[in-house]
Design a protein around this motif. Structure first.
Motif, mmCIF file in Angstrom:
data_model
loop_
_atom_site.group_PDB
_atom_site.id
_atom_site.type_symbol
_atom_site.label_atom_id
_atom_site.label_comp_id
_atom_site.label_asym_id
_atom_site.label_seq_id
_atom_site.Cartn_x
_atom_site.Cartn_y
_atom_site.Cartn_z
ATOM 1 N N PHE A 11 0.821 -1.199 0.000
ATOM 2 C CA PHE A 11 0.000 0.000 0.000
ATOM 3 C C PHE A 11 0.862 1.258 0.000
ATOM 4 O O PHE A 11 1.881 1.338 0.692
ATOM 5 N N ILE A 12 0.410 2.259 -0.742
ATOM 6 C CA ILE A 12 1.115 3.539 -0.852
ATOM 7 C C ILE A 12 0.229 4.614 -0.250
ATOM 8 O O ILE A 12 -0.938 4.749 -0.629
ATOM 9 N N ASP A 13 0.770 5.370 0.681
ATOM 10 C CA ASP A 13 -0.036 6.437 1.268
ATOM 11 C C ASP A 13 0.550 7.828 1.007
ATOM 12 O O ASP A 13 -0.088 8.837 1.330
ATOM 13 N N ILE A 14 1.735 7.910 0.415
ATOM 14 C CA ILE A 14 2.321 9.206 0.059
ATOM 15 C C ILE A 14 2.864 9.112 -1.368
ATOM 16 O O ILE A 14 3.699 8.254 -1.670
ATOM 17 N N ILE A 15 2.369 10.008 -2.220
ATOM 18 C CA ILE A 15 2.834 10.047 -3.606
ATOM 19 C C ILE A 15 3.390 11.443 -3.870
ATOM 20 O O ILE A 15 2.678 12.444 -3.763
ATOM 21 N N GLN A 16 4.655 11.524 -4.223
ATOM 22 C CA GLN A 16 5.290 12.804 -4.494
ATOM 23 C C GLN A 16 6.537 12.591 -5.348
ATOM 24 O O GLN A 16 7.014 11.460 -5.499
ATOM 25 N N TRP A 17 7.062 13.694 -5.881
ATOM 26 C CA TRP A 17 8.273 13.629 -6.694
ATOM 27 C C TRP A 17 9.173 14.810 -6.354
ATOM 28 O O TRP A 17 8.770 15.963 -6.463
ATOM 29 N N THR A 18 10.362 14.484 -5.915
ATOM 30 C CA THR A 18 11.366 15.509 -5.690
ATOM 31 C C THR A 18 12.186 15.624 -6.973
ATOM 32 O O THR A 18 13.039 14.786 -7.265
ATOM 33 N N GLU A 19 11.907 16.655 -7.725
ATOM 34 C CA GLU A 19 12.466 16.798 -9.072
ATOM 35 C C GLU A 19 13.956 17.111 -9.028
ATOM 36 O O GLU A 19 14.405 17.994 -8.295
ATOM 37 N N ALA A 20 14.710 16.369 -9.816
ATOM 38 C CA ALA A 20 16.147 16.632 -9.937
ATOM 39 C C ALA A 20 16.399 17.545 -11.128
ATOM 40 O O ALA A 20 15.617 17.606 -12.077
ATOM 41 N N ASP A 21 17.499 18.272 -11.081
ATOM 42 C CA ASP A 21 17.847 19.193 -12.154
ATOM 43 C C ASP A 21 18.642 18.456 -13.226
ATOM 44 O O ASP A 21 19.820 18.735 -13.462
ATOM 45 N N ASP A 22 18.011 17.495 -13.876
ATOM 46 C CA ASP A 22 18.711 16.682 -14.867
ATOM 47 C C ASP A 22 17.968 16.631 -16.201
ATOM 48 O O ASP A 22 18.197 15.742 -17.015
ATOM 49 N N GLY A 23 17.068 17.589 -16.410
ATOM 50 C CA GLY A 23 16.350 17.639 -17.674
ATOM 51 C C GLY A 23 15.211 16.651 -17.794
ATOM 52 O O GLY A 23 14.717 16.408 -18.897
ATOM 53 N N THR A 24 14.738 16.093 -16.672
ATOM 54 C CA THR A 24 13.617 15.153 -16.726
ATOM 55 C C THR A 24 12.314 15.909 -16.976
ATOM 56 O O THR A 24 11.998 16.866 -16.271
ATOM 57 N N LEU A 25 11.578 15.470 -17.974
ATOM 58 C CA LEU A 25 10.289 16.076 -18.296
ATOM 59 C C LEU A 25 9.126 15.260 -17.744
ATOM 60 O O LEU A 25 8.109 15.830 -17.331
ATOM 61 N N ALA A 26 9.245 13.936 -17.758
ATOM 62 C CA ALA A 26 8.177 13.057 -17.264
ATOM 63 C C ALA A 26 8.798 11.935 -16.433
ATOM 64 O O ALA A 26 9.836 11.380 -16.803
ATOM 65 N N TRP A 27 8.140 11.613 -15.302
ATOM 66 C CA TRP A 27 8.671 10.583 -14.389
ATOM 67 C C TRP A 27 7.492 9.787 -13.843
ATOM 68 O O TRP A 27 6.501 10.348 -13.375
#
Length: 349
Positions: A11-27
């Motif tokens: 089970f997942i209760d926290i969904i988030q993304w800590t964006e890195a400065d590496d040119g990622t557009l979609a994750w």
């Protein structure tokens, strides 16, 4: 401890993304075999958007903020799953995060000269390069058209596609601007604006927004640049042949500076340069005089008559006497004296 690991895995209760400065557009959030807990927390930071995909279809799009995932907060997913009442069991969906911040200093350029129509020169082969900025504006469209189900999609993977769009629209941008090449080269901002106007709808088709476009250089291939330089030089001197000869002499200066003046070394170069300048001046003067004397040359009979009228008999006789004295002293031979005498007597006829 094993039971806790099992629960965390399921089970997942926290969904988030800590964006890195590496040119990622979609994750894509790593789901593995886990399911999302009812009431789980979704955190979407500024400069991000999140997309829920259920059974291959985009269900909901979330902008920046913190959400408790319930039937009310994911209405489209609720509709797709036919939940007619509050659900309490975990559910399984794919969650994709998209970076919506500007991707700056993206390079573009013409690897080979491209041919465009020009109202001054007819056709011109030019090179150009610069940079541009863009952002993901429509994550749903970008997901369906570009990034798809990949775990991660970056600017590097998109670079070739966007460069191709820029190159494809350069000719159309120049044509729509109706501005000659020389004016574009002198005002690169105008060219950048025309190119951006052409590209904005093309970027929008794949969910992107073009934020800025710059043109850092606009030039011709070397061989065409030389021809243009000569044309500009001729335009500057116009019909003044004296200035034209000076221009030609100035064009020769670099050749003499490279050691082509003859004589070797600095002295030889200086002599060659001096001779070139002097020759240019003499040719300019002679050519100018020749142009001014065209009318007299057009009537040689009149010129001869005027010259004959200017000769006086007394002057001819005085000249013959001096020539006779030179012959008597041995300075002139009899043949030379006779030739000069015949020439002078003809002037009296």
């Amino acid at each position: 401890m094993a039971l806790m690991d099992f629960i965390k895995k399921q089970f997942i209760d926290i969904i988030q993304w800590t964006e890195a400065d590496d040119g990622t557009l979609a994750w894509r959030f790593p789901m593995a075999d886990m399911e999302i807990q009812y009431g789980a927390s979704l955190t979407v930071r500024e400069s991000q958007m999140a997309v829920f995909v259920n059974e291959g279809k985009v269900a909901d799009v979330f902008g920046p903020g913190m959400y408790k995932l319930t039937t009310q907060t994911i209405p489209v997913l609720t509709y797709l799953k036919n939940w007619d009442k509050l659900f309490e069991s975990p559910f399984k969906s794919d969650v994709y995060f998209f970076s919506t911040r500007q991707q700056i200093d993206q390079k573009w350029g013409t690897p080979q000269p491209i041919t465009i129509r020009d109202k001054d020169f007819g056709a011109v082969r030019l090179r150009a390069f610069g940079n541009y900025n863009f952002r993901v504006a429509d994550p749903k469209l970008f997901h369906t058209e570009i990034s798809g189900t990949r775990d991660r999609y970056t600017t590097d993977e998109l670079d070739g596609q966007l460069r191709g769009l820029v190159l494809q629209n350069i000719s159309a941008a120049i044509a729509s601007s109706n501005i000659a090449f020389l004016d574009l080269a002198a005002n690169q901002l105008v060219f950048a604006q025309a190119l951006a106007a052409q590209l904005v709808p093309e970027f929008a088709k794949i969910g992107l927004k073009l934020e800025g476009m710059t043109v850092q250089n606009l030039s011709l291939p070397e061989e065409l640049q030389k021809i243009l330089d000569q044309k500009i030089g001729m335009g500057m001197v116009g019909n003044d042949m004296g200035k034209f000869m000076q221009y030609q002499t100035a064009q020769a200066i670099p050749k003499f500076a490279e050691g082509g003046g003859g004589g070797g070394g600095i002295a030889g170069d200086a002599m060659g340069l001096g001779a070139g300048v002097a020759l240019g001046q003499v040719l300019a003067q002679n050519l100018q005089q020749g142009l001014q004397g065209n009318a007299a040359q057009a009537s040689p009979a009149a010129a001869a008559a005027a010259a004959a009228a200017a000769v006086k008999p007394d002057d001819v006789m005085a000249t013959l006497e001096k020539l006779g004295e030179l012959k008597a002293k041995g300075i002139l031979t009899q043949e030379e004296f006779d030739a000069k005498k015949a020439e002078l007597l003809k002037k009296l006829v």
